[in-house]
Design an enzyme around this catalytic site. Structure first.
Site, short mmCIF file in Angstrom:
data_model
loop_
_atom_site.label_atom_id
_atom_site.label_comp_id
_atom_site.label_asym_id
_atom_site.label_seq_id
_atom_site.Cartn_x
_atom_site.Cartn_y
_atom_site.Cartn_z
N GLU A 79 -27.04 35.86 36.75
CA GLU A 79 -26.73 37.27 36.46
C GLU A 79 -27.84 38.07 37.13
O GLU A 79 -28.97 38.08 36.65
CB GLU A 79 -26.71 37.50 34.94
N ARG A 104 -31.53 46.16 37.62
CA ARG A 104 -32.86 46.71 37.31
C ARG A 104 -33.67 46.82 38.59
O ARG A 104 -34.67 47.54 38.65
CB ARG A 104 -33.58 45.82 36.32
N LYS A 162 -21.15 39.80 25.37
CA LYS A 162 -22.60 39.68 25.38
C LYS A 162 -23.10 40.26 24.05
O LYS A 162 -22.49 41.20 23.52
CB LYS A 162 -23.15 40.48 26.56
C1 3PG Z 1 -30.77 40.95 29.42
O1 3PG Z 1 -30.64 41.89 30.18
O2 3PG Z 1 -29.83 40.20 29.15
C2 3PG Z 1 -32.07 40.74 28.75
O3 3PG Z 1 -33.01 41.67 29.15
C3 3PG Z 1 -32.66 39.40 28.83
O4 3PG Z 1 -33.59 39.39 27.81
P1 3PG Z 1 -34.92 38.54 27.87
O5 3PG Z 1 -35.73 39.11 29.00
O6 3PG Z 1 -35.55 38.70 26.53
O7 3PG Z 1 -34.50 37.12 28.16
#
Ligand code: 3PG
Length: 213
Positions: free
Chosen positions: A42, A46, A130
């Site tokens: 995924e 960002r 999700k």
């Molecule tokens: C996401 O976008 O799914 C999360 O930011 C992942 O979270 P994590 O960095 O705590 O694994």
């Protein structure tokens, strides 16, 4: 479940990835993930250029399922489709984005953490949701509580999941897969620690297999 959901559930984990240098890293990272038994990514918006990273990773590793995360507008959905991306993940539930992705025939996994979100997801015929940010939103206890009135959904929690708590999540039958950024951190990428990424993926897969046995 449909074929895409079956495949994601079979792999059991979804690395959440921010790639700042797609040309430099996308192909190599895809190889490292596949070598670790995690042929899925995924790639989040960002970082700008997530669509380019998706295209480069998929071209170099056609056996992978490559999708986009942190999608917040329809232009990004168009860019993902044009890049050959195979699924969309959104942080929250935006009905406009769900309708748009469905109209374009690309699977979408919207973030849902409340009964109200689940009601909306039901209207769109979604099977897998999700659950984000998982730990901060009540974690497994909340996922189980929501599964009582909504047993039709399989859940993909992300946010605060790591090798430490992965096993607990898989003890719950409603979990389709767990997502997390711990498999592919900026430090591992920037220092070319591809073998370590592969090792973390292998350990992740071992935990998933063990928990499901
Ligand atoms: C996401 O976008 O799914 C999360 O930011 C992942 O979270 P994590 O960095 O705590 O694994």
């Amino acid at each position: 479940m449909n074929a895409m959901n079956e495949r994601i559930s079979e792999i059991g984990v979804v690395p959440v990835i921010k790639l700042n240098h797609p040309e430099r890293d996308a192909a190599l990272l895809g190889k490292a993930l596949c070598a670790g038994g995690v042929p899925i990514a995924e790639i989040t918006f960002r970082a700008a250029g997530a669509d380019k990273a998706i295209r480069l990773m998929k071209e170099a590793n056609p056996e992978m399922l490559v999708g986009a995360g942190t999608v917040t507008n329809t232009a990004q959905i168009d860019a993902v489709i044009a890049a050959g991306g195979e699924f969309i993940v959104t942080p929250g539930f935006d009905p406009e984005l769900v309708a748009y992705a469905q109209a374009k025939n690309i699977p979408i996994f919207p973030g849902c953490t409340t009964a109200t979100d689940y009601h909306q997801a039901l209207k769109f015929g979604l099977e897998v949701l999700k659950f984000f940010p998982a730990e901060q939103s009540g974690g497994l206890a909340k996922i189980k509580a929501l599964a009582a009135p909504f047993p039709m959904f399989r859940i993909m929690p992300t946010g605060g999941i790591s090798l430490k708590n992965l096993k607990e999540y898989f003890a719950c039958p409603v979990i389709a897969a767990c997502g997390g950024s711990y498999m592919v951190t900026a430090d591992l990428i920037d220092n070319n620690r591809w073998d370590e990424i592969t090792a973390i993926c292998k350990e992740t897969r071992r935990i998933v297999e063990e928990a499901r046995a």
